[in-house]
Motif scaffolding. Structure first.
Motif, PDB file in Angstrom:
ATOM      1  N   GLY A  93      14.121 -13.713   2.604  1.00 15.75           N
ATOM      2  CA  GLY A  93      12.890 -14.026   2.554  1.00 15.75           C
ATOM      3  C   GLY A  93      11.896 -13.309   3.700  1.00 15.75           C
ATOM      4  N   THR A  94      10.735 -13.488   3.490  1.00 16.60           N
ATOM      5  CA  THR A  94       9.827 -13.031   4.738  1.00 16.60           C
ATOM      6  C   THR A  94       9.919 -13.406   6.104  1.00 16.60           C
ATOM      7  OG1 THR A  94       8.141 -13.655   2.680  1.00 16.60           O
ATOM      8  CG2 THR A  94       7.490 -12.972   5.179  1.00 16.60           C
ATOM      9  N   THR A  95      10.438 -14.681   6.149  1.00 15.89           N
ATOM     10  CA  THR A  95      10.988 -15.225   7.451  1.00 15.89           C
ATOM     11  C   THR A  95      12.043 -14.329   8.049  1.00 15.89           C
ATOM     12  OG1 THR A  95      10.111 -17.465   6.614  1.00 15.89           O
ATOM     13  CG2 THR A  95      11.982 -17.374   8.666  1.00 15.89           C
ATOM     14  N   HIS A 123       1.023 -17.612   9.677  1.00 12.20           N
ATOM     15  CA  HIS A 123       1.911 -18.585   9.477  1.00 12.20           C
ATOM     16  C   HIS A 123       3.063 -18.654  10.769  1.00 12.20           C
ATOM     17  CE1 HIS A 123       5.595 -19.788   7.116  1.00 12.20           C
ATOM     18  NE2 HIS A 123       5.041 -20.370   6.375  1.00 12.20           N
ATOM     19  N   SER A 125       6.008 -18.366  10.786  1.00  7.14           N
ATOM     20  CA  SER A 125       7.068 -17.192  10.834  1.00  7.14           C
ATOM     21  C   SER A 125       6.407 -16.075  11.155  1.00  7.14           C
ATOM     22  CB  SER A 125       7.536 -17.252   9.502  1.00  7.14           C
ATOM     23  OG  SER A 125       6.801 -16.820   8.474  1.00  7.14           O
ATOM     24  N   ILE A 169      -2.741 -11.990   3.223  1.00  3.44           N
ATOM     25  CA  ILE A 169      -3.543 -12.831   2.762  1.00  3.44           C
ATOM     26  C   ILE A 169      -3.033 -14.381   3.602  1.00  3.44           C
ATOM     27  CG2 ILE A 169      -4.019 -14.476   0.705  1.00  3.44           C
ATOM     28  CD1 ILE A 169      -3.602 -12.089  -1.120  1.00  3.44           C
ATOM     29  N   ASN A 171      -2.163 -18.011   3.982  1.00  5.32           N
ATOM     30  CA  ASN A 171      -1.640 -18.978   2.861  1.00  5.32           C
ATOM     31  C   ASN A 171      -2.458 -20.237   3.146  1.00  5.32           C
ATOM     32  OD1 ASN A 171      -0.331 -19.227   5.677  1.00  5.32           O
ATOM     33  ND2 ASN A 171       0.634 -21.020   4.821  1.00  5.32           N
ATOM     34  N   ASP A 196       2.674  -9.269   6.902  1.00  2.29           N
ATOM     35  CA  ASP A 196       3.084 -10.415   6.436  1.00  2.29           C
ATOM     36  C   ASP A 196       2.808 -10.355   4.925  1.00  2.29           C
ATOM     37  OD1 ASP A 196       3.997 -12.934   5.404  1.00  2.29           O
ATOM     38  OD2 ASP A 196       3.453 -13.841   6.931  1.00  2.29           O
ATOM     39  N   ALA A 198       3.924 -12.125   2.084  1.00  3.06           N
ATOM     40  CA  ALA A 198       4.470 -13.447   1.404  1.00  3.06           C
ATOM     41  C   ALA A 198       3.331 -13.838   0.577  1.00  3.06           C
ATOM     42  CB  ALA A 198       4.614 -14.376   2.544  1.00  3.06           C
ATOM     43  N   GLN A 199       2.166 -13.656   0.964  1.00 10.09           N
ATOM     44  CA  GLN A 199       1.047 -14.409  -0.114  1.00 10.09           C
ATOM     45  C   GLN A 199       0.491 -13.006  -0.958  1.00 10.09           C
ATOM     46  OE1 GLN A 199       0.849 -17.309  -0.863  1.00 10.09           O
ATOM     47  NE2 GLN A 199       1.667 -18.110   0.490  1.00 10.09           N
ATOM     48  N   SER A 219       8.735 -12.333  -0.013  1.00 13.99           N
ATOM     49  CA  SER A 219       9.731 -13.294  -0.398  1.00 13.99           C
ATOM     50  C   SER A 219       9.657 -13.135  -1.871  1.00 13.99           C
ATOM     51  CB  SER A 219       9.289 -14.484  -0.063  1.00 13.99           C
ATOM     52  OG  SER A 219       9.617 -14.757   1.474  1.00 13.99           O
ATOM     53  N   HIS A 221      10.645 -15.362  -4.133  1.00 10.64           N
ATOM     54  CA  HIS A 221       9.960 -16.568  -4.678  1.00 10.64           C
ATOM     55  C   HIS A 221       8.564 -17.011  -4.928  1.00 10.64           C
ATOM     56  CE1 HIS A 221       8.806 -19.335  -1.119  1.00 10.64           C
ATOM     57  NE2 HIS A 221       9.380 -18.272  -0.514  1.00 10.64           N
ATOM     58  N   LYS A 222       7.856 -16.093  -4.147  1.00 10.88           N
ATOM     59  CA  LYS A 222       6.295 -16.222  -4.255  1.00 10.88           C
ATOM     60  C   LYS A 222       5.831 -15.276  -5.386  1.00 10.88           C
ATOM     61  CE  LYS A 222       5.884 -18.047   0.096  1.00 10.88           C
ATOM     62  NZ  LYS A 222       5.448 -19.409   0.509  1.00 10.88           N
TER      63      LYS A 222
END
Ligand code: PMP
Length: 402
Positions: A93-95, A123, A125, A169, A171, A196, A198-199, A219, A221-222
């Protein structure tokens, strides 16, 4: 842009038909994780039913099917962000992607006192991994509307800055950061940039080549894909120069007790049996989203953001935090006399799923002088009915606490 066929989209997400607390579900916690369409559920099921085997390591037919599907997923994911496939490193994932860059790229290149320039809206992370690698994190301030103070950011670039890291973006606020400008200014000073994503990945088109970004992490899952899987894109020159951070199977060329040598990129960063189903599910999610179009999704979410912003202004005592002119579908808010946790609980009783807390952005909460916010976050399958259900529930909070 073409308007989305919302009913047709929703029909592809079985979970949206769930009733919660006996009510219709209004799922507005998409910044935490998105729901998964049939196409993704079927890809996961199909993989396990027909093709499951360990990749790269056997000659039998199932291993061949698994490897073809898994490496095909790399091609699909690479094309989605305009990257060459060898520059797509699979992660959890992103982390994990950010931690990989912190360990393999940053740590060997820094001296005591060296800095990573982040923003005040990152974030955790995108803060803690740099600190673990031994860097000082310097944060550019956030303006009252939740925008990055770009002039202040510019002034914080210094010879000590070894890396710039920024969320595409936020979060917590939905702020869209000017990553193209950030990359240009950092590169003008010879400083590499990590974004990052993720968003960003599900809500803005991403072209890593046009951006000329050094590292981009996201990630699955997003992005309507499965959990436990993610991607780190990196420039080839960085991947070649970086040492692996985890050792094990698949990442080596030769192993001897006197010393070992590494596999080619990206495999030298992929130790151990990977998440085959995760990669395949992520590629299926990308196929699904691409067929609708990220731009169409973004336009839909933006219209809904404007509707939500307007409707929430009707609720007495409610204050939205984060009103930047460039903003994605995230509505963070506080209400007079009601703790975010109480808001979340009452909304839950009305079938409305939101998130409350610091959203892994403690410095940002500090900046706005709140311990926590309530946050509604939008995705492609949300509609005005979800916002209406949210606003009705917020009036109920008002009645109970007002
Ligand atoms: N950065 C941002 C902006 C995020 O929203 C998140 C997830 N909340 C992360 C990083 C971390 O992503 P993950 O937990 O999937 O590794």
């Amino acid at each position: 842009p073409a308007t989305l066929d919302l009913q047709a989209i929703r029909a592809q997400f079985p979970i949206l038909a769930e009733r919660v607390r006996g009510k219709r579900l209004a799922y507005l916690d998409n910044a935490a994780t998105t729901q998964k369409p049939e196409a993704v559920l079927q890809a996961l099921d199909h993989y396990y039913r027909t093709s499951n085997a360990n990749v790269h390591r056997a000659v039998h037919e199932l291993a061949e099917r698994a490897t073809t599907a898994y490496e095909g997923a790399r091609d699909r994911i690479a094309a989605f962000i305009e990257a060459p496939r060898e520059q797509i490193v699979f992660t959890r994932g992103t982390t994990e992607g950010i931690n990989l860059v912190a360990r393999s790229f940053l740590q060997p290149r820094i001296q005591p006192g060296d800095e990573v320039l982040v923003t005040g809206m990152e974030h955790h992370s995108d803060i803690v991994p740099w600190q673990l690698a031994g860097a000082r994190t310097v944060a550019a301030p956030v303006l009252d509307d939740g925008s990055l103070d770009f002039d202040a950011w510019l002034k914080l670039l210094s010879p000590r800055t070894k890396l710039v890291a920024v969320a595409q973006i936020s979060n917590s606020l939905g702020t869209i950061n000017p990553i193209a400008d950030i990359i240009r200014e950092a590169h003008a000073r010879g400083i590499p940039v990590l974004v990052d994503g993720a968003q960003g990945i599900a809500h803005l088109p991403v072209d890593v080549k046009a951006l000329d970004v050094d590292f981009y992490a996201f990630s699955s899952h997003k992005l309507y894909g499965p959990t436990g899987f993610g991607v780190l894109y990196a420039k080839r020159e960085h991947l070649e120069a970086m040492e692996p951070w985890q050792g094990g199977g698949d990442m080596i060329r030769t192993v001897a007790f006197e010393g070992s040598t590494w596999n080619e990129v990206p495999y030298k960063f992929e130790a151990g049996t990977p998440d085959m189903a995760g990669a395949i599910g992520c590629a299926a999610a990308i196929d699904w989203l691409d067929a609708i179009g990220v731009e169409a999704a973004a336009a839909h979410e933006h219209a809904l953001l404007e509707y939500g912003t307007q409707r929430m202004a009707e609720v007495p005592g409610l204050r939205i935090i984060g009103t930047a002119p460039h903003k994605a579908g995230i509505l963070s808010f506080v209400m007079d006399g009601a703790h975010p946790q109480d808001i979340g609980s009452i909304l839950d009783m009305e079938g409305v799923a939101i998130r409350t807390g610091h959203h892994c952005t403690m410095p940002l909460m500090e900046r706005f002088g709140v311990p926590a916010t309530a946050r509604a976050s939008l995705a492609i399958y949300n509609g005005e009915d979800d916002i209406d259900q949210l606003v009705a529930a917020l009036h109920k909070v008002r009645r109970l606490f007002g």
